[in-house]
Scaffold this motif. Structure first.
Motif, PDB file in Angstrom:
ATOM      1  N   GLU A  45      -0.519  -2.357  -4.635  1.00 19.10           N
ATOM      2  CA  GLU A  45       0.114  -3.080  -5.696  1.00 19.10           C
ATOM      3  C   GLU A  45       0.720  -4.548  -5.362  1.00 19.10           C
ATOM      4  O   GLU A  45       0.698  -4.797  -4.089  1.00 19.10           O
ATOM      5  N   GLU A  46       0.653  -5.091  -6.236  1.00 15.28           N
ATOM      6  CA  GLU A  46       1.278  -6.853  -6.144  1.00 15.28           C
ATOM      7  C   GLU A  46       2.775  -6.574  -5.377  1.00 15.28           C
ATOM      8  O   GLU A  46       3.506  -5.734  -5.566  1.00 15.28           O
ATOM      9  N   PHE A  47       2.851  -7.674  -4.541  1.00 17.68           N
ATOM     10  CA  PHE A  47       4.103  -7.839  -3.800  1.00 17.68           C
ATOM     11  C   PHE A  47       5.259  -8.418  -4.673  1.00 17.68           C
ATOM     12  O   PHE A  47       4.754  -9.504  -5.228  1.00 17.68           O
ATOM     13  N   LEU A  48       6.208  -7.764  -5.177  1.00 10.61           N
ATOM     14  CA  LEU A  48       7.118  -8.398  -6.015  1.00 10.61           C
ATOM     15  C   LEU A  48       8.260  -9.274  -5.056  1.00 10.61           C
ATOM     16  O   LEU A  48       8.743  -8.631  -4.191  1.00 10.61           O
ATOM     17  N   GLU A  62      15.613  -9.529  -5.817  1.00  8.62           N
ATOM     18  CA  GLU A  62      16.604  -8.772  -5.053  1.00  8.62           C
ATOM     19  C   GLU A  62      16.382  -7.340  -5.756  1.00  8.62           C
ATOM     20  O   GLU A  62      16.132  -7.226  -6.806  1.00  8.62           O
ATOM     21  N   GLU A  63      16.369  -6.544  -4.891  1.00  5.59           N
ATOM     22  CA  GLU A  63      16.534  -4.912  -5.293  1.00  5.59           C
ATOM     23  C   GLU A  63      17.620  -4.475  -5.707  1.00  5.59           C
ATOM     24  O   GLU A  63      18.810  -4.807  -5.020  1.00  5.59           O
ATOM     25  N   ALA A  64      17.501  -3.657  -6.526  1.00  4.10           N
ATOM     26  CA  ALA A  64      18.896  -2.964  -7.170  1.00  4.10           C
ATOM     27  C   ALA A  64      18.414  -1.490  -7.765  1.00  4.10           C
ATOM     28  O   ALA A  64      17.159  -1.316  -8.003  1.00  4.10           O
ATOM     29  N   GLY A 109       5.685   6.431   3.102  1.00  2.05           N
ATOM     30  CA  GLY A 109       4.173   6.277   2.730  1.00  2.05           C
ATOM     31  C   GLY A 109       4.083   4.927   2.249  1.00  2.05           C
ATOM     32  O   GLY A 109       3.115   4.420   1.549  1.00  2.05           O
ATOM     33  N   VAL A 110       5.140   3.987   2.353  1.00  6.79           N
ATOM     34  CA  VAL A 110       5.078   2.596   1.899  1.00  6.79           C
ATOM     35  C   VAL A 110       4.743   1.640   3.023  1.00  6.79           C
ATOM     36  O   VAL A 110       5.629   1.539   3.723  1.00  6.79           O
ATOM     37  N   THR A 111       3.670   0.650   2.788  1.00  9.00           N
ATOM     38  CA  THR A 111       3.647  -0.216   3.751  1.00  9.00           C
ATOM     39  C   THR A 111       3.645  -1.526   2.905  1.00  9.00           C
ATOM     40  O   THR A 111       2.828  -1.816   2.038  1.00  9.00           O
ATOM     41  N   VAL A 112       4.535  -2.460   3.268  1.00  9.72           N
ATOM     42  CA  VAL A 112       4.676  -3.757   2.819  1.00  9.72           C
ATOM     43  C   VAL A 112       3.995  -4.749   3.497  1.00  9.72           C
ATOM     44  O   VAL A 112       4.672  -5.077   4.608  1.00  9.72           O
ATOM     45  N   ALA A 113       2.653  -5.099   3.386  1.00 10.27           N
ATOM     46  CA  ALA A 113       1.757  -5.531   4.214  1.00 10.27           C
ATOM     47  C   ALA A 113       1.800  -7.284   4.205  1.00 10.27           C
ATOM     48  O   ALA A 113       1.556  -7.630   3.237  1.00 10.27           O
ATOM     49  N   HIS A 169      20.868   0.055   1.890  1.00 13.60           N
ATOM     50  CA  HIS A 169      20.327  -0.552   2.729  1.00 13.60           C
ATOM     51  C   HIS A 169      19.468   0.453   3.452  1.00 13.60           C
ATOM     52  O   HIS A 169      19.915   1.397   4.352  1.00 13.60           O
ATOM     53  N   LYS A 170      18.042   0.295   3.518  1.00 18.04           N
ATOM     54  CA  LYS A 170      17.034   1.299   3.897  1.00 18.04           C
ATOM     55  C   LYS A 170      17.081   1.027   5.544  1.00 18.04           C
ATOM     56  O   LYS A 170      16.406   1.618   6.064  1.00 18.04           O
ATOM     57  N   ARG A 171      16.944  -0.211   5.958  1.00 16.48           N
ATOM     58  CA  ARG A 171      16.592  -0.738   7.432  1.00 16.48           C
ATOM     59  C   ARG A 171      17.645  -0.025   8.254  1.00 16.48           C
ATOM     60  O   ARG A 171      18.719  -0.230   7.847  1.00 16.48           O
ATOM     61  N   LEU A 206      10.147  -2.539 -12.500  1.00 16.11           N
ATOM     62  CA  LEU A 206      10.121  -1.291 -11.846  1.00 16.11           C
ATOM     63  C   LEU A 206       9.302  -1.207 -10.376  1.00 16.11           C
ATOM     64  O   LEU A 206       8.342  -1.068 -10.701  1.00 16.11           O
ATOM     65  N   ILE A 207       9.983  -0.845  -9.433  1.00 20.18           N
ATOM     66  CA  ILE A 207       9.511  -0.519  -8.347  1.00 20.18           C
ATOM     67  C   ILE A 207       9.102   0.994  -8.129  1.00 20.18           C
ATOM     68  O   ILE A 207       7.993   1.298  -7.770  1.00 20.18           O
ATOM     69  N   GLU A 208       9.917   1.716  -8.337  1.00 17.61           N
ATOM     70  CA  GLU A 208       9.743   3.204  -8.256  1.00 17.61           C
ATOM     71  C   GLU A 208      10.777   3.935  -9.246  1.00 17.61           C
ATOM     72  O   GLU A 208      11.729   3.307  -9.446  1.00 17.61           O
ATOM     73  N   ILE A 209      10.558   5.238  -9.283  1.00 19.44           N
ATOM     74  CA  ILE A 209      11.070   6.113 -10.104  1.00 19.44           C
ATOM     75  C   ILE A 209      11.441   7.275  -9.130  1.00 19.44           C
ATOM     76  O   ILE A 209      10.667   7.668  -8.394  1.00 19.44           O
ATOM     77  N   VAL A 214       0.861  -1.253   0.146  1.00 17.51           N
ATOM     78  CA  VAL A 214       0.118  -0.043  -0.022  1.00 17.51           C
ATOM     79  C   VAL A 214       0.652   1.352   0.001  1.00 17.51           C
ATOM     80  O   VAL A 214       1.609   1.326   0.898  1.00 17.51           O
ATOM     81  N   LYS A 215       0.545   1.968  -1.069  1.00 18.02           N
ATOM     82  CA  LYS A 215       1.376   3.157  -0.966  1.00 18.02           C
ATOM     83  C   LYS A 215       0.852   4.517  -1.291  1.00 18.02           C
ATOM     84  O   LYS A 215      -0.192   4.831  -1.923  1.00 18.02           O
ATOM     85  N   ALA A 216       0.891   5.630  -0.448  1.00 20.78           N
ATOM     86  CA  ALA A 216       0.567   7.073  -0.540  1.00 20.78           C
ATOM     87  C   ALA A 216       0.930   7.387  -1.892  1.00 20.78           C
ATOM     88  O   ALA A 216       2.253   7.091  -2.276  1.00 20.78           O
TER      89      ALA A 216
HETATM   90  P1  AMP Z   1       9.266   2.919  -2.728  1.00 20.10           P
HETATM   91  O1  AMP Z   1       9.167   3.970  -1.711  1.00 20.10           O
HETATM   92  O2  AMP Z   1       8.326   2.598  -3.483  1.00 20.10           O
HETATM   93  O3  AMP Z   1      10.536   2.567  -3.006  1.00 20.10           O
HETATM   94  O4  AMP Z   1       9.053   1.543  -1.477  1.00 20.10           O
HETATM   95  C1  AMP Z   1       9.733   1.481  -0.309  1.00 20.10           C
HETATM   96  C2  AMP Z   1      10.322   0.041  -0.353  1.00 20.10           C
HETATM   97  O5  AMP Z   1       9.133  -0.816  -0.291  1.00 20.10           O
HETATM   98  C3  AMP Z   1      11.109  -0.461  -1.687  1.00 20.10           C
HETATM   99  O6  AMP Z   1      12.461  -0.007  -1.590  1.00 20.10           O
HETATM  100  C4  AMP Z   1      10.888  -1.982  -1.298  1.00 20.10           C
HETATM  101  O7  AMP Z   1      11.690  -2.480  -0.465  1.00 20.10           O
HETATM  102  C5  AMP Z   1       9.470  -1.975  -0.896  1.00 20.10           C
HETATM  103  N1  AMP Z   1       8.601  -2.186  -1.952  1.00 20.10           N
HETATM  104  C6  AMP Z   1       7.826  -1.175  -2.643  1.00 20.10           C
HETATM  105  N2  AMP Z   1       7.024  -1.919  -3.595  1.00 20.10           N
HETATM  106  C7  AMP Z   1       7.200  -3.133  -3.572  1.00 20.10           C
HETATM  107  C8  AMP Z   1       6.471  -4.073  -4.180  1.00 20.10           C
HETATM  108  N3  AMP Z   1       5.634  -3.925  -5.224  1.00 20.10           N
HETATM  109  N4  AMP Z   1       6.757  -5.392  -3.797  1.00 20.10           N
HETATM  110  C9  AMP Z   1       7.992  -5.601  -2.865  1.00 20.10           C
HETATM  111  N5  AMP Z   1       8.636  -4.753  -2.475  1.00 20.10           N
HETATM  112  C10 AMP Z   1       7.811  -3.307  -2.435  1.00 20.10           C
END
Ligand code: AMP
Ligand code: GLY
Length: 424
Positions: free
Chosen positions: A185-188, A191-193, A152-156, A213-215, A281-284, A142-144
Protein backbone atom coordinates in the motif's frame (compact mmCIF):
# COMPACT_ATOMS: atom_id res chain seq x y z
CA UNK A 1 -22.27 -10.02 38.11
CA UNK A 2 -19.57 -12.62 37.68
CA UNK A 3 -16.97 -11.42 35.18
CA UNK A 4 -14.05 -13.18 33.48
CA UNK A 5 -11.33 -11.12 31.78
CA UNK A 6 -9.20 -13.02 29.26
CA UNK A 7 -5.50 -12.09 28.97
CA UNK A 8 -2.56 -11.37 31.22
CA UNK A 9 -0.92 -8.13 30.14
CA UNK A 10 -1.04 -4.49 31.13
CA UNK A 11 -4.21 -3.97 29.09
CA UNK A 12 -5.97 -6.67 31.09
CA UNK A 13 -4.69 -5.22 34.37
CA UNK A 14 -6.25 -1.89 33.41
CA UNK A 15 -9.51 -3.62 32.45
CA UNK A 16 -9.59 -5.58 35.72
CA UNK A 17 -8.78 -2.43 37.71
CA UNK A 18 -11.74 -0.61 36.11
CA UNK A 19 -14.17 -3.55 36.29
CA UNK A 20 -13.29 -4.35 39.92
CA UNK A 21 -14.32 -0.78 40.82
CA UNK A 22 -17.84 -1.34 39.48
CA UNK A 23 -20.55 -1.81 42.10
CA UNK A 24 -22.11 -4.31 39.68
CA UNK A 25 -19.11 -6.64 39.86
CA UNK A 26 -19.58 -9.40 42.45
CA UNK A 27 -16.78 -11.71 41.36
CA UNK A 28 -13.87 -11.10 38.98
CA UNK A 29 -11.65 -13.76 37.41
CA UNK A 30 -8.77 -13.32 35.00
CA UNK A 31 -7.17 -15.97 32.77
CA UNK A 32 -4.23 -16.18 33.07
CA UNK A 33 -3.66 -12.77 34.74
CA UNK A 34 -0.40 -11.62 36.38
CA UNK A 35 0.90 -10.56 39.80
CA UNK A 36 -0.79 -7.14 39.66
CA UNK A 37 -4.09 -8.47 38.37
CA UNK A 38 -4.11 -10.91 41.31
CA UNK A 39 -4.83 -7.91 43.56
CA UNK A 40 -8.07 -7.19 41.66
CA UNK A 41 -9.18 -10.61 40.45
CA UNK A 42 -8.82 -14.31 41.05
CA UNK A 43 -6.28 -15.50 38.48
CA UNK A 44 -6.93 -18.84 36.81
CA UNK A 45 -4.12 -20.70 35.01
CA UNK A 46 -5.70 -20.91 31.55
CA UNK A 47 -3.88 -19.45 28.55
CA UNK A 48 -5.64 -16.60 26.74
CA UNK A 49 -5.90 -18.65 23.52
CA UNK A 50 -7.04 -21.93 25.12
CA UNK A 51 -10.52 -21.37 23.74
CA UNK A 52 -12.22 -24.62 24.82
CA UNK A 53 -10.81 -24.47 28.36
CA UNK A 54 -11.99 -20.87 28.70
CA UNK A 55 -15.52 -21.80 27.59
CA UNK A 56 -15.58 -24.75 30.03
CA UNK A 57 -14.39 -22.50 32.88
CA UNK A 58 -16.99 -19.82 32.08
CA UNK A 59 -19.77 -22.45 32.09
CA UNK A 60 -18.59 -24.07 35.30
CA UNK A 61 -18.25 -20.73 37.12
CA UNK A 62 -21.55 -19.35 35.76
CA UNK A 63 -19.84 -16.28 34.32
CA UNK A 64 -22.25 -13.49 33.29
CA UNK A 65 -19.82 -11.61 31.04
CA UNK A 66 -16.48 -12.56 29.47
CA UNK A 67 -14.29 -9.60 28.47
CA UNK A 68 -11.67 -10.62 25.91
CA UNK A 69 -8.44 -8.60 25.94
CA UNK A 70 -6.14 -9.86 23.12
CA UNK A 71 -6.89 -10.47 19.45
CA UNK A 72 -5.74 -14.09 19.16
CA UNK A 73 -8.70 -15.72 20.97
CA UNK A 74 -11.11 -13.42 19.09
CA UNK A 75 -9.74 -14.54 15.72
CA UNK A 76 -9.95 -18.16 16.98
CA UNK A 77 -13.68 -17.74 17.65
CA UNK A 78 -13.79 -17.54 21.47
CA UNK A 79 -16.79 -15.20 21.41
CA UNK A 80 -18.69 -17.45 18.98
CA UNK A 81 -18.14 -20.46 21.23
CA UNK A 82 -19.08 -18.59 24.41
CA UNK A 83 -22.29 -17.31 22.83
CA UNK A 84 -23.13 -20.79 21.54
CA UNK A 85 -22.83 -21.91 25.18
CA UNK A 86 -25.19 -19.12 26.28
CA UNK A 87 -22.48 -16.90 27.81
CA UNK A 88 -22.35 -13.18 27.05
CA UNK A 89 -19.03 -11.94 25.75
CA UNK A 90 -17.44 -8.57 25.02
CA UNK A 91 -15.55 -8.78 21.73
CA UNK A 92 -16.24 -9.55 18.07
CA UNK A 93 -17.08 -12.91 16.49
CA UNK A 94 -14.34 -14.61 14.44
CA UNK A 95 -16.01 -13.32 11.26
CA UNK A 96 -15.95 -9.72 12.55
CA UNK A 97 -12.42 -10.10 13.98
CA UNK A 98 -11.21 -10.47 10.37
CA UNK A 99 -11.03 -6.66 10.41
CA UNK A 100 -7.77 -7.21 12.29
CA UNK A 101 -7.05 -10.82 11.28
CA UNK A 102 -6.93 -10.06 7.54
CA UNK A 103 -5.60 -6.74 6.32
CA UNK A 104 -6.85 -7.53 2.82
CA UNK A 105 -10.38 -8.06 4.14
CA UNK A 106 -10.23 -4.72 5.95
CA UNK A 107 -8.91 -2.91 2.86
CA UNK A 108 -11.58 -4.40 0.57
CA UNK A 109 -14.30 -3.38 3.02
CA UNK A 110 -12.94 0.19 3.12
CA UNK A 111 -12.73 0.34 -0.68
CA UNK A 112 -16.31 -0.92 -1.08
CA UNK A 113 -17.68 1.66 1.38
CA UNK A 114 -15.58 4.72 0.62
CA UNK A 115 -13.66 4.70 3.91
CA UNK A 116 -10.49 6.81 3.45
CA UNK A 117 -7.39 4.60 3.55
CA UNK A 118 -4.12 4.12 1.62
CA UNK A 119 -4.37 2.90 -2.01
CA UNK A 120 -3.40 -0.78 -2.10
CA UNK A 121 -3.15 -4.11 -3.87
CA UNK A 122 -3.51 -7.70 -2.55
CA UNK A 123 -0.97 -10.25 -3.75
CA UNK A 124 0.01 -13.93 -3.52
CA UNK A 125 2.42 -13.79 -6.44
CA UNK A 126 5.78 -12.05 -5.74
CA UNK A 127 6.19 -10.90 -9.37
CA UNK A 128 2.79 -9.18 -9.38
CA UNK A 129 3.56 -7.50 -6.03
CA UNK A 130 6.93 -6.27 -7.34
CA UNK A 131 5.27 -4.90 -10.47
CA UNK A 132 2.93 -2.89 -8.20
CA UNK A 133 5.96 -1.56 -6.30
CA UNK A 134 7.72 -0.66 -9.57
CA UNK A 135 4.63 1.23 -10.69
CA UNK A 136 4.16 3.19 -7.43
CA UNK A 137 7.77 3.70 -6.32
CA UNK A 138 9.10 4.15 -2.76
CA UNK A 139 8.43 4.82 0.04
CA UNK A 140 5.82 2.06 0.06
CA UNK A 141 4.42 -0.30 2.69
CA UNK A 142 4.36 -4.13 2.60
CA UNK A 143 2.10 -5.99 5.06
CA UNK A 144 1.49 -9.64 5.81
CA UNK A 145 -2.25 -10.24 5.51
CA UNK A 146 -2.67 -12.13 8.78
CA UNK A 147 -1.59 -11.76 12.42
CA UNK A 148 2.20 -11.69 12.62
CA UNK A 149 2.79 -10.65 16.24
CA UNK A 150 3.25 -7.02 15.23
CA UNK A 151 6.19 -7.86 12.92
CA UNK A 152 4.37 -8.19 9.60
CA UNK A 153 4.63 -4.56 8.43
CA UNK A 154 7.59 -3.12 6.50
CA UNK A 155 7.66 0.58 5.76
CA UNK A 156 10.11 0.41 2.85
CA UNK A 157 12.22 3.47 2.04
CA UNK A 158 13.44 1.96 -1.24
CA UNK A 159 12.11 -0.33 -3.97
CA UNK A 160 14.80 -2.89 -3.04
CA UNK A 161 13.64 -2.95 0.57
CA UNK A 162 10.03 -3.43 -0.55
CA UNK A 163 11.00 -6.27 -2.88
CA UNK A 164 12.96 -7.96 -0.08
CA UNK A 165 9.90 -7.72 2.20
CA UNK A 166 7.75 -9.25 -0.56
CA UNK A 167 10.17 -12.18 -0.92
CA UNK A 168 10.43 -12.63 2.85
CA UNK A 169 6.66 -13.01 3.16
CA UNK A 170 5.66 -14.76 -0.07
CA UNK A 171 8.75 -16.77 -1.06
CA UNK A 172 10.52 -17.43 2.26
CA UNK A 173 7.29 -17.58 4.26
CA UNK A 174 8.82 -15.71 7.18
CA UNK A 175 5.35 -15.21 8.71
CA UNK A 176 4.07 -18.68 7.84
CA UNK A 177 0.49 -18.74 6.58
CA UNK A 178 -0.10 -15.22 7.95
CA UNK A 179 2.12 -13.98 5.11
CA UNK A 180 0.92 -16.27 2.32
CA UNK A 181 -0.91 -13.22 1.06
CA UNK A 182 0.26 -9.62 1.40
CA UNK A 183 -1.10 -6.10 1.05
CA UNK A 184 1.15 -3.54 -0.63
CA UNK A 185 0.00 0.00 0.00
CA UNK A 186 0.71 3.65 -0.49
CA UNK A 187 2.89 5.35 2.17
CA UNK A 188 0.79 7.87 4.10
CA UNK A 189 2.30 11.04 5.49
CA UNK A 190 1.15 12.80 8.62
CA UNK A 191 0.85 12.21 12.35
CA UNK A 192 -0.47 8.94 13.76
CA UNK A 193 -3.22 8.80 16.36
CA UNK A 194 -5.62 6.17 17.63
CA UNK A 195 -9.33 6.45 18.24
CA UNK A 196 -11.47 4.00 20.19
CA UNK A 197 -15.20 3.30 20.06
CA UNK A 198 -17.45 0.73 21.70
CA UNK A 199 -19.76 -1.04 19.24
CA UNK A 200 -22.83 -3.20 19.91
CA UNK A 201 -23.44 -4.48 16.38
CA UNK A 202 -25.39 -1.40 15.29
CA UNK A 203 -24.35 1.62 17.32
CA UNK A 204 -20.85 2.98 17.88
CA UNK A 205 -20.17 4.97 21.05
CA UNK A 206 -17.03 7.11 20.80
CA UNK A 207 -14.58 6.62 23.65
CA UNK A 208 -11.40 8.68 23.41
CA UNK A 209 -8.17 9.17 21.49
CA UNK A 210 -4.61 8.16 22.32
CA UNK A 211 -1.14 8.13 20.84
CA UNK A 212 1.49 5.49 21.47
CA UNK A 213 5.21 5.05 20.90
CA UNK A 214 6.02 1.84 19.04
CA UNK A 215 9.81 2.15 18.70
CA UNK A 216 12.00 0.91 21.53
CA UNK A 217 14.37 3.89 21.68
CA UNK A 218 14.17 7.56 22.62
CA UNK A 219 13.31 9.84 19.71
CA UNK A 220 11.20 7.02 18.19
CA UNK A 221 14.27 5.08 17.03
CA UNK A 222 15.18 1.39 16.95
CA UNK A 223 13.03 -1.69 16.38
CA UNK A 224 9.26 -1.79 16.74
CA UNK A 225 7.71 -3.09 19.96
CA UNK A 226 4.19 -3.71 21.20
CA UNK A 227 4.27 -0.13 22.51
CA UNK A 228 6.63 1.58 24.97
CA UNK A 229 4.19 4.19 26.21
CA UNK A 230 1.02 6.11 25.41
CA UNK A 231 -1.04 9.09 26.41
CA UNK A 232 -4.66 10.18 26.13
CA UNK A 233 -6.18 12.33 24.81
CA UNK A 234 -4.08 12.91 21.67
CA UNK A 235 -3.80 16.70 21.31
CA UNK A 236 -4.08 16.41 17.51
CA UNK A 237 -7.56 14.84 17.81
CA UNK A 238 -9.81 17.89 18.06
CA UNK A 239 -13.56 17.38 18.62
CA UNK A 240 -14.12 18.19 14.93
CA UNK A 241 -11.60 15.56 13.86
CA UNK A 242 -13.16 13.00 16.20
CA UNK A 243 -16.57 13.68 14.67
CA UNK A 244 -15.08 13.25 11.19
CA UNK A 245 -13.47 9.93 12.19
CA UNK A 246 -16.83 8.68 13.50
CA UNK A 247 -18.70 9.80 10.39
CA UNK A 248 -16.23 8.78 7.66
CA UNK A 249 -14.49 5.76 9.21
CA UNK A 250 -16.11 4.15 12.27
CA UNK A 251 -19.80 4.39 11.39
CA UNK A 252 -19.43 3.21 7.76
CA UNK A 253 -17.45 0.17 8.94
CA UNK A 254 -20.03 -0.69 11.60
CA UNK A 255 -22.83 -0.34 8.99
CA UNK A 256 -20.94 -2.42 6.42
CA UNK A 257 -20.29 -5.24 8.90
CA UNK A 258 -23.96 -5.32 9.91
CA UNK A 259 -25.09 -5.35 6.26
CA UNK A 260 -22.70 -8.23 5.53
CA UNK A 261 -24.40 -10.29 8.25
CA UNK A 262 -21.31 -10.18 10.47
CA UNK A 263 -22.18 -7.38 12.91
CA UNK A 264 -19.23 -5.95 14.82
CA UNK A 265 -19.33 -5.95 18.63
CA UNK A 266 -16.67 -4.98 21.13
CA UNK A 267 -14.14 -2.20 20.93
CA UNK A 268 -13.04 -0.85 17.59
CA UNK A 269 -9.55 0.60 17.61
CA UNK A 270 -8.92 2.77 14.57
CA UNK A 271 -5.23 3.40 13.83
CA UNK A 272 -5.20 6.69 11.91
CA UNK A 273 -2.86 8.85 9.91
CA UNK A 274 -3.82 12.52 10.17
CA UNK A 275 -2.49 14.18 7.03
CA UNK A 276 -3.27 17.06 4.70
CA UNK A 277 -6.30 15.27 3.24
CA UNK A 278 -7.79 14.58 6.66
CA UNK A 279 -7.83 11.32 8.64
CA UNK A 280 -7.06 8.04 6.85
CA UNK A 281 -7.38 4.58 8.32
CA UNK A 282 -4.06 2.69 8.66
CA UNK A 283 -5.37 -0.34 10.49
CA UNK A 284 -8.17 -1.67 12.62
CA UNK A 285 -7.61 -3.57 15.83
CA UNK A 286 -10.51 -5.50 17.30
CA UNK A 287 -9.41 -4.98 20.91
CA UNK A 288 -8.13 -2.29 23.22
CA UNK A 289 -4.54 -1.21 22.61
CA UNK A 290 -1.75 -2.09 25.00
CA UNK A 291 -0.61 0.32 26.52
CA UNK A 292 -3.47 2.56 25.24
CA UNK A 293 -5.95 0.81 27.55
CA UNK A 294 -3.74 1.82 30.50
CA UNK A 295 -4.38 5.49 29.68
CA UNK A 296 -8.06 5.14 28.69
CA UNK A 297 -9.35 3.36 31.79
CA UNK A 298 -7.95 5.86 34.33
CA UNK A 299 -9.63 8.71 32.41
CA UNK A 300 -13.05 7.09 32.50
CA UNK A 301 -15.29 8.56 35.18
CA UNK A 302 -18.31 6.38 34.40
CA UNK A 303 -18.69 2.75 35.39
CA UNK A 304 -17.18 0.67 32.54
CA UNK A 305 -19.10 -2.54 33.25
CA UNK A 306 -22.60 -1.48 32.06
CA UNK A 307 -21.00 -0.15 28.86
CA UNK A 308 -19.13 -3.42 28.19
CA UNK A 309 -22.36 -5.30 28.84
CA UNK A 310 -24.31 -3.04 26.48
CA UNK A 311 -21.69 -3.58 23.78
CA UNK A 312 -22.07 -7.34 24.27
CA UNK A 313 -25.86 -7.46 24.14
CA UNK A 314 -27.00 -4.24 22.42
CA UNK A 315 -28.16 -0.97 23.93
CA UNK A 316 -25.20 1.36 23.51
CA UNK A 317 -27.41 4.03 21.94
CA UNK A 318 -28.60 4.95 25.47
CA UNK A 319 -25.09 5.49 26.76
CA UNK A 320 -23.19 8.62 27.56
CA UNK A 321 -19.81 7.96 29.13
CA UNK A 322 -18.09 10.65 31.15
CA UNK A 323 -14.35 11.26 31.12
CA UNK A 324 -11.99 13.33 33.22
CA UNK A 325 -10.55 16.29 31.34
CA UNK A 326 -7.02 15.60 32.51
CA UNK A 327 -4.38 13.74 30.53
CA UNK A 328 -3.13 10.28 31.32
CA UNK A 329 0.32 9.09 30.31
CA UNK A 330 1.75 5.57 30.60
CA UNK A 331 5.45 4.66 30.52
CA UNK A 332 6.22 0.99 29.88
CA UNK A 333 9.12 -0.64 31.72
CA UNK A 334 10.54 -3.58 29.82
CA UNK A 335 13.18 -6.21 30.51
CA UNK A 336 16.60 -5.24 29.10
CA UNK A 337 16.94 -6.79 25.65
CA UNK A 338 13.26 -6.40 24.68
CA UNK A 339 12.04 -6.58 21.89
CA UNK A 340 14.91 -9.04 21.34
CA UNK A 341 15.79 -11.87 23.76
CA UNK A 342 15.55 -10.91 27.43
CA UNK A 343 15.94 -12.55 30.83
CA UNK A 344 13.15 -13.49 33.22
CA UNK A 345 12.98 -13.82 36.98
CA UNK A 346 14.66 -10.62 38.21
CA UNK A 347 13.05 -8.98 41.24
CA UNK A 348 11.22 -5.65 41.08
CA UNK A 349 11.28 -3.61 44.27
CA UNK A 350 9.74 -0.33 45.32
CA UNK A 351 6.41 -0.74 43.57
CA UNK A 352 4.41 0.10 46.66
CA UNK A 353 6.24 3.46 46.99
CA UNK A 354 5.91 4.29 43.31
CA UNK A 355 2.14 4.37 42.98
CA UNK A 356 -0.41 6.19 45.09
CA UNK A 357 -3.42 4.45 43.50
CA UNK A 358 -4.95 7.82 42.56
CA UNK A 359 -2.78 9.97 40.32
CA UNK A 360 -0.25 7.21 39.70
CA UNK A 361 -1.06 3.56 39.03
CA UNK A 362 1.52 0.84 38.39
CA UNK A 363 -0.13 -1.61 36.01
CA UNK A 364 1.57 -4.97 35.69
CA UNK A 365 2.18 -6.69 32.35
CA UNK A 366 4.72 -9.56 32.50
CA UNK A 367 5.03 -10.20 36.24
CA UNK A 368 4.57 -13.09 38.62
CA UNK A 369 4.42 -13.33 42.37
CA UNK A 370 6.94 -15.62 44.03
CA UNK A 371 6.06 -15.85 47.73
CA UNK A 372 5.51 -12.13 48.01
CA UNK A 373 8.32 -11.06 45.68
CA UNK A 374 7.33 -9.51 42.34
CA UNK A 375 9.42 -11.02 39.53
CA UNK A 376 9.74 -9.99 35.89
CA UNK A 377 8.13 -12.60 33.67
CA UNK A 378 7.88 -11.07 30.20
CA UNK A 379 9.22 -8.49 27.75
CA UNK A 380 6.98 -5.61 28.69
CA UNK A 381 6.78 -5.86 32.47
CA UNK A 382 5.12 -2.74 33.94
CA UNK A 383 3.08 0.21 32.70
CA UNK A 384 3.22 3.19 35.04
CA UNK A 385 0.29 5.52 34.36
CA UNK A 386 0.00 9.02 35.79
CA UNK A 387 -2.78 11.60 35.58
CA UNK A 388 -2.01 15.29 35.20
CA UNK A 389 -3.58 18.57 34.16
CA UNK A 390 -1.49 18.40 30.97
CA UNK A 391 0.58 15.77 29.18
CA UNK A 392 3.65 17.53 30.66
CA UNK A 393 2.40 17.14 34.21
CA UNK A 394 1.34 13.53 33.66
CA UNK A 395 4.79 12.83 32.19
CA UNK A 396 6.60 14.38 35.16
CA UNK A 397 4.52 12.32 37.61
CA UNK A 398 4.99 9.09 35.67
CA UNK A 399 8.79 9.46 35.57
CA UNK A 400 8.94 10.49 39.24
CA UNK A 401 7.16 7.22 40.03
CA UNK A 402 9.40 5.21 37.70
CA UNK A 403 12.45 6.63 39.46
CA UNK A 404 11.18 5.16 42.73
CA UNK A 405 11.04 1.66 41.22
CA UNK A 406 14.12 -0.41 41.94
CA UNK A 407 14.63 -2.79 39.02
CA UNK A 408 18.14 -2.66 37.53
CA UNK A 409 17.28 -5.35 34.96
CA UNK A 410 14.59 -3.14 33.39
CA UNK A 411 14.56 -0.05 31.20
CA UNK A 412 12.12 2.47 29.80
CA UNK A 413 12.07 5.30 27.29
CA UNK A 414 12.60 8.70 28.89
CA UNK A 415 10.63 10.73 26.34
CA UNK A 416 7.11 9.30 26.26
CA UNK A 417 4.73 12.06 25.22
CA UNK A 418 7.39 14.27 23.56
CA UNK A 419 5.21 15.05 20.56
CA UNK A 420 2.38 16.29 22.77
CA UNK A 421 4.43 18.22 25.32
CA UNK A 422 3.53 21.87 25.14
CA UNK A 423 0.51 21.09 22.95
CA UNK A 424 -1.81 19.39 25.41
P1 AMP B 1 0.11 -1.62 11.39
O1 AMP B 1 0.56 -2.92 12.00
O2 AMP B 1 -0.73 -1.73 10.19
O3 AMP B 1 -0.36 -0.66 12.42
O4 AMP B 1 1.46 -0.90 10.92
C1 AMP B 1 2.50 -0.66 11.86
C2 AMP B 1 3.01 0.73 11.68
O5 AMP B 1 3.50 0.90 10.36
C3 AMP B 1 1.93 1.80 11.84
O6 AMP B 1 1.70 2.14 13.15
C4 AMP B 1 2.56 2.93 11.04
O7 AMP B 1 3.54 3.59 11.79
C5 AMP B 1 3.24 2.22 9.92
N1 AMP B 1 2.37 2.16 8.73
C6 AMP B 1 1.51 1.19 8.39
N2 AMP B 1 0.89 1.47 7.23
C7 AMP B 1 1.37 2.67 6.81
C8 AMP B 1 1.13 3.50 5.66
N3 AMP B 1 0.27 3.13 4.71
N4 AMP B 1 1.80 4.65 5.58
C9 AMP B 1 2.69 5.03 6.54
N5 AMP B 1 2.97 4.29 7.62
C10 AMP B 1 2.33 3.12 7.77
N1 GLY C 1 -0.07 -0.35 21.21
C1 GLY C 1 -0.46 -0.88 19.96
C2 GLY C 1 -1.38 -1.99 20.01
O1 GLY C 1 -1.91 -2.37 21.03
O2 GLY C 1 -1.64 -2.54 18.95
Amino acid sequence: MRVLVVGGGGREHALCWAIAASPLCDALFCAPGNAGIAEEAECVPIAADAVDELVAFAKREKIDLVVVGPEAPLVLGLVDKLEAAGIRAFGPSAAAARLEGSKGFMKDLCAAHGVPTAAYGRFRDPAAAKAFVAQHGAPIVVKADGLAAGKGVTVAETVEEANAAIDAALAERRFGDAGAEIVVEEFLEGEEASFFALVDGKTALPLASAQDHKRVGDGDTGPNTGGMGAYSPAPIMTPALEAEVMERIVNPIVRAMAEAGTPYKGVLYAGLMIGKEGPKLIEINVRFGDPECQVLMPRLRSDILPALLAAAEGGLSHFDLRWIEQSALCVVMAAKGYPGPYGKGSEIRGLADAADGQDVIAFHAGTRNDRGRILADGGRVLGVTAIGASVDEAQRRAYAAIDRIDWPEGFCRRDIGWRAIGRG
